[in-house]
Design an enzyme around this catalytic site. Structure first.
Site, PDB file in Angstrom:
ATOM      1  N   ASP A 232      26.334  46.969  19.569  1.00  0.00           N
ATOM      2  CA  ASP A 232      25.516  46.136  18.698  1.00  0.00           C
ATOM      3  C   ASP A 232      24.032  46.291  19.031  1.00  0.00           C
ATOM      4  OD1 ASP A 232      25.216  43.756  16.810  1.00  0.00           O
ATOM      5  OD2 ASP A 232      24.332  42.925  18.649  1.00  0.00           O
ATOM      6  N   GLU A 302      25.137  50.916  16.486  1.00  0.00           N
ATOM      7  CA  GLU A 302      24.509  50.258  15.341  1.00  0.00           C
ATOM      8  C   GLU A 302      22.997  50.378  15.514  1.00  0.00           C
ATOM      9  OE1 GLU A 302      24.108  45.842  13.297  1.00  0.00           O
ATOM     10  OE2 GLU A 302      23.700  46.159  15.409  1.00  0.00           O
TER      11      GLU A 302
END
Length: 563
Positions: A232, A302
């Site tokens: 993330d 990401e």
């Protein structure tokens, strides 16, 4: 008796010829050679709180996901990615972690997790977890100790700074979620950095102890048998150590910024000092080394960035991420053949040599594709997703055409308002609460769930679910085949998947217009046969010189390669 040399050579030649014939037959049938699992797979993003509730509390959980493993297998996906399931105050739906190595009671227990992992592996499926390394919850024991005093042993585990000369924040850095990226800690008189919400303090990756601790988190889950991680907010890991102000973006306009929208002013700055900062890739390469201590593990990043920056996350010769998520279709708002063709070509042209492509249409942070592009085009876009070269990622519910759901203000759960609409409960059937829960669902259900649900679509041989399953099966025939753009004619895009060692090829034709189109396609294929239409209502021989497509229709045509 010893075999003569001539006889032995003859046997070797015979065996080699037999193998060659076997391989040739396989390729002639259109079957791709064996690929590593993350290349041949479809990744299925499962938002745990919205997938299946097993205990009636209104929130999905691990036991609920386990009960749906057979569905996932039958769907044709191979990799299940779970959004955060770790201990958390749940102020940002699990992206505020208070313990990286325990399961939040909302989702169950570590035993429930092990049961899910075992069930997936038993069916030949893989599991990847969300790794949230940039920040913790302010309720994490590390931060509680860090903020206890300036001499705390963990003070330097987070980014602390003195006030500016006027007593305010150390600099002009902005939070993605709105306001200053700094919050004052009244106990110590210093500010701590949070590039997201103030309850999500940033870890300090200039501290070797932090790097070691987070590598240990990866090892913990890998030791349990997890197959990989989605990392993330990777681009936020490092910041300018001198805490210099970021420059104002000259293209930013105050007139187009609604300051009531969280994070609007974030776009007023050029974030070269707080994102993709030099040294970041040394950290992520360290994570790759941890994964490489295990067998065949996977890691995806990401990073919402321009193409030239995103592709850097591939690393060099496989020393970093297997691939960074490709969000350029996800962020697209211009659904024309030329725009989509340009997105595809840009990614393929900018990948490092030998790298593997990937494609994404939806996720938990963006509106659902059926709402964004329209129901008329969503089926064709799923054809695109599952026929392009590389690994596709499907967001739960896309396989049944789930749409955005209106969430009244008094039911909003998202700290960064607006993302609840794409996170609503999975629609399993037309009964009470769509079969998601026997209790009160944590987010409201779509008003159209009685039409768009797994049960209904399982009974129809022309449904989106039926189409998805056929696509998942068909793509196995050409996963490793090359890609070639054929043409963009009006609003019709066509491309080929082919292999020089195969006798067959596949032509994909997509009409992005809402009205019908007729095109003439110059193709190297002989004897073209329509395998399927995205409407699932026709097949058979086709004339490529006079090919008709309905509005929003996609076709997959199989042909024989010339000579």
């Amino acid at each position: 008796r010893p075999i003569g040399v001539a006889v032995l050579i003859g046997l070797i030649i015979l065996i080699a010829a037999s193998v060659a014939i076997a391989v040739g037959v396989s390729l002639a049938a259109g079957k791709s050679p064996h690929l590593v699992w993350w290349k041949s797979a479809i990744i299925y993003q499962c938002y745990p709180r919205s997938f299946q509730d097993s205990n009636g509390d209104g929130s999905g959980d691990l036991a609920g996901i386990t009960s749906r493993v057979q569905y996932l297998k039958d769907l044709g996906v191979k990799v299940v990615w779970l959004n955060p399931i770790f201990a958390s105050p749940q102020k940002d739906n699990g992206y505020d972690i208070s313990d990286y190595t325990s399961i939040d009671p909302l989702y169950g227990t570590l035993s429930d997790f092990n049961n899910l992992l075992e069930a997936l592996h038993r069916e030949g499926l893989y599991l990847i977890l969300d790794f949230v390394p940039n920040h913790t919850s302010d309720e994490h024991p590390w931060f509680i100790e860090s903020r206890s005093g300036v001499t705390s042993a963990k003070r330097d585990w987070y980014v602390w700074a003195n006030p500016s000369q006027d007593g305010g924040p150390p600099n002009n850095w902005q939070s993605v979620f709105g306001g200053s990226a700094w919050s004052l800690d009244n106990l110590t008189g210093q500010y701590y950095l949070h590039q997201f919400s103030d309850f999500q303090p940033d870890l300090n990756y200039r501290n070797p102890e932090v790097i070691s601790a987070m590598q240990s988190v990866l090892s913990f889950w890998l030791d349990l048998g997890v197959d990989g991680f989605r990392v993330d907010a990777a681009k936020f890991l490092l910041e300018d150590p001198y805490l210099r102000n970021e420059s104002v973006d000259p293209s930013f306009s105050n007139t187009t910024c609604n300051v009531s929208i969280p994070g609007c002013l974030y776009n007023s700055l050029i974030h070269n000092l707080t994102t993709d900062y030099p040294g970041l890739h040394d950290i992520t390469r360290g994570w790759r080394k941890v994964l490489d201590c295990y067998s065949n593990k996977f890691m995806v990043a990401e990073a919402y960035d321009p193409i030239d920056i995103v592709v850097q996350y591939y690393g060099t010769n496989g020393d970093e991420f297997n691939f960074p998520f490709n969000f350029f279709l996800l962020g697209n708002t211009n659904w024309t053949a030329s725009a989509v063709s340009e997105i595809i070509s840009t990614w393929l042209d900018n990948m490092p040599s030998g790298a593997w492509a990937n494609w994404v249409l939806g996720n938990h942070d963006n509106p659902r594709i059926a709402s964004k592009a329209g129901l008329y085009l969503a089926r064709a876009l799923n054809v695109l997703l599952l026929t392009l070269p590389g690994t596709p990622t499907t967001y739960y519910g896309e396989e049944i055409l789930m749409t955005n759901v209106f969430v009244p203000p008094n039911q909003t759960q998202d700290v960064y308002q607006g993302r609840d609409v794409e996170r609503t409960p999975m629609q399993w059937d037309g009964g009470l609460n769509a079969g998601f829960t026997s209790g009160s669902p944590w987010l409201p259900l779509a008003t159209n769930y009685t039409t768009f649900n797994v049960m209904n679509e399982s009974l129809s041989n022309t449904s989106m679910l039926a189409l998805y399953k056929q696509l998942a099966s068909l793509r196995q025939e050409f996963i490793s085949f090359a890609y070639s753009l054929d043409s963009v004619e009006g609003n019709v895009l066509s491309f080929h998947r082919y292999d020089s060692s195969s006798s067959v090829d596949y032509l994909v034709v997509i009409n992005f217009a809402s009205e019908s189109s007729t095109v003439a396609i110059k193709s190297p294929s002989l004897h073209p046969q329509l395998l399927l239409s995205s409407m699932l209502d026709k097949s058979g021989p086709v004339d490529l010189s006079n090919l008709s497509l309905r509005g929003g229709e996609a076709l997959i045509i199989k042909g024989t390669q010339k000579g």
